[in-house]
Scaffold this motif. Structure first.
Motif, PDB file in Angstrom:
ATOM      1  N   ALA A 103      28.883  68.135  50.518  1.00 22.99           N
ATOM      2  CA  ALA A 103      28.018  67.625  49.567  1.00 22.99           C
ATOM      3  C   ALA A 103      27.570  66.157  49.432  1.00 22.99           C
ATOM      4  O   ALA A 103      26.284  65.653  49.706  1.00 22.99           O
ATOM      5  N   ALA A 104      28.787  65.466  49.390  1.00 22.87           N
ATOM      6  CA  ALA A 104      28.271  64.070  49.217  1.00 22.87           C
ATOM      7  C   ALA A 104      27.851  63.486  50.567  1.00 22.87           C
ATOM      8  O   ALA A 104      26.893  62.421  50.528  1.00 22.87           O
ATOM      9  N   ARG A 105      28.375  63.903  51.778  1.00 22.61           N
ATOM     10  CA  ARG A 105      27.600  63.377  53.131  1.00 22.61           C
ATOM     11  C   ARG A 105      26.217  63.820  53.087  1.00 22.61           C
ATOM     12  O   ARG A 105      25.492  63.076  53.766  1.00 22.61           O
ATOM     13  N   GLU A 126      21.930  61.450  52.824  1.00 21.81           N
ATOM     14  CA  GLU A 126      20.912  61.397  53.944  1.00 21.81           C
ATOM     15  C   GLU A 126      19.566  61.379  53.092  1.00 21.81           C
ATOM     16  O   GLU A 126      18.573  60.973  53.738  1.00 21.81           O
ATOM     17  N   ALA A 127      19.680  61.578  51.837  1.00 26.08           N
ATOM     18  CA  ALA A 127      18.488  61.211  51.122  1.00 26.08           C
ATOM     19  C   ALA A 127      18.324  59.912  50.371  1.00 26.08           C
ATOM     20  O   ALA A 127      17.423  59.819  49.890  1.00 26.08           O
ATOM     21  N   ALA A 128      19.324  59.112  50.701  1.00 24.25           N
ATOM     22  CA  ALA A 128      19.437  57.829  49.800  1.00 24.25           C
ATOM     23  C   ALA A 128      18.078  57.003  50.145  1.00 24.25           C
ATOM     24  O   ALA A 128      17.480  57.228  51.294  1.00 24.25           O
ATOM     25  N   TYR A 129      17.606  56.508  49.031  1.00 23.34           N
ATOM     26  CA  TYR A 129      16.475  55.595  49.419  1.00 23.34           C
ATOM     27  C   TYR A 129      17.219  53.948  49.178  1.00 23.34           C
ATOM     28  O   TYR A 129      17.153  53.589  48.041  1.00 23.34           O
ATOM     29  N   SER A 180      18.767  47.405  50.836  1.00 22.57           N
ATOM     30  CA  SER A 180      20.154  46.847  51.510  1.00 22.57           C
ATOM     31  C   SER A 180      20.343  47.657  52.612  1.00 22.57           C
ATOM     32  O   SER A 180      21.408  47.424  53.236  1.00 22.57           O
ATOM     33  N   GLN A 181      19.676  48.685  52.951  1.00 22.34           N
ATOM     34  CA  GLN A 181      20.113  49.855  54.100  1.00 22.34           C
ATOM     35  C   GLN A 181      21.436  50.280  54.034  1.00 22.34           C
ATOM     36  O   GLN A 181      22.067  50.541  55.007  1.00 22.34           O
ATOM     37  N   PHE A 182      21.823  50.425  52.797  1.00 22.59           N
ATOM     38  CA  PHE A 182      23.171  50.788  52.464  1.00 22.59           C
ATOM     39  C   PHE A 182      23.109  52.196  51.777  1.00 22.59           C
ATOM     40  O   PHE A 182      22.924  52.158  50.599  1.00 22.59           O
ATOM     41  N   ASN A 190      21.914  56.945  46.178  1.00 24.29           N
ATOM     42  CA  ASN A 190      21.176  55.720  45.462  1.00 24.29           C
ATOM     43  C   ASN A 190      19.952  55.720  45.733  1.00 24.29           C
ATOM     44  O   ASN A 190      19.380  56.015  46.690  1.00 24.29           O
ATOM     45  N   VAL A 191      19.085  55.045  44.757  1.00 23.22           N
ATOM     46  CA  VAL A 191      17.707  54.849  44.908  1.00 23.22           C
ATOM     47  C   VAL A 191      17.646  53.549  44.313  1.00 23.22           C
ATOM     48  O   VAL A 191      17.764  53.132  43.248  1.00 23.22           O
TER      49      VAL A 191
END
Ligand code: THU
Length: 139
Positions: A18-20, A24-27, A31-33, A51-52
């Motif tokens: 679930a975490a992985r 994929e949806a991180a905005y 930082s590109q992190f 992260n958003v």
């Protein structure tokens, strides 16, 4: 502070998946992190966050705090474990440690490093070891 590392929870595979997936949806255009977090409640439910980031920078929300917000909004406050997936050193930042501490100082924190060559299983720590003598009020 405990002396030995706790064991991974039984459902750690699901939690890590679930975490992985939510990572994929991180905005994270600044930082590109990209970070994904999935938490497990004592009733076996999983809530996710990524992260958003924000142009104001300070308005950025970490993945862990978003996952906690999703759980709280669903009426679930009993957090047993959280898995954090990222590439590099997958430890929660200081603000997130404090935010998590509010709900369970003893929760398990699973650290999932996506780097090549990282251990096959996440490292498993107690939040109280990552935040000794954390701050709490007794409401
Ligand atoms: N970040 C998280 O999502 N969780 C942490 O515990 C550490 C930092 C995010 C915030 C920001 O979008 C990016 O990682 C770089 O700091």
């Amino acid at each position: 502070m405990s002396n030995s590392s706790p064991s991974l929870p039984d459902s750690w595979h699901d939690l890590r998946a679930a975490a992985r997936a939510v990572r994929e949806a991180a905005y994270a255009p600044y930082s590109q992190f990209h970070v994904g977090a999935a938490l497990l409640t004592s009733r076996g439910k999983i809530f996710r966050g990524c992260n958003v980031e924000n142009a104001s920078y300070g308005g950025t929300i970490c993945a862990e705090r978003m996952a906690v917000g999703a759980a709280i909004a669903a009426g679930e406050r009993d957090i047993a474990a959280i898995c954090i997936s990222l590439t590099g050193t997958p430890v929660p930042c200081g603000i997130c440690r404090q935010f998590l501490y509010e709900f369970n100082p003893d929760m398990l924190v699973l650290l999932d490093d996506l780097n090549d060559g990282a251990p096959a299983e996440p490292e498993c720590l107690r939040l109280s070891d990552l935040l000794p003598r954390g701050f709490r009020l007794d409401p």
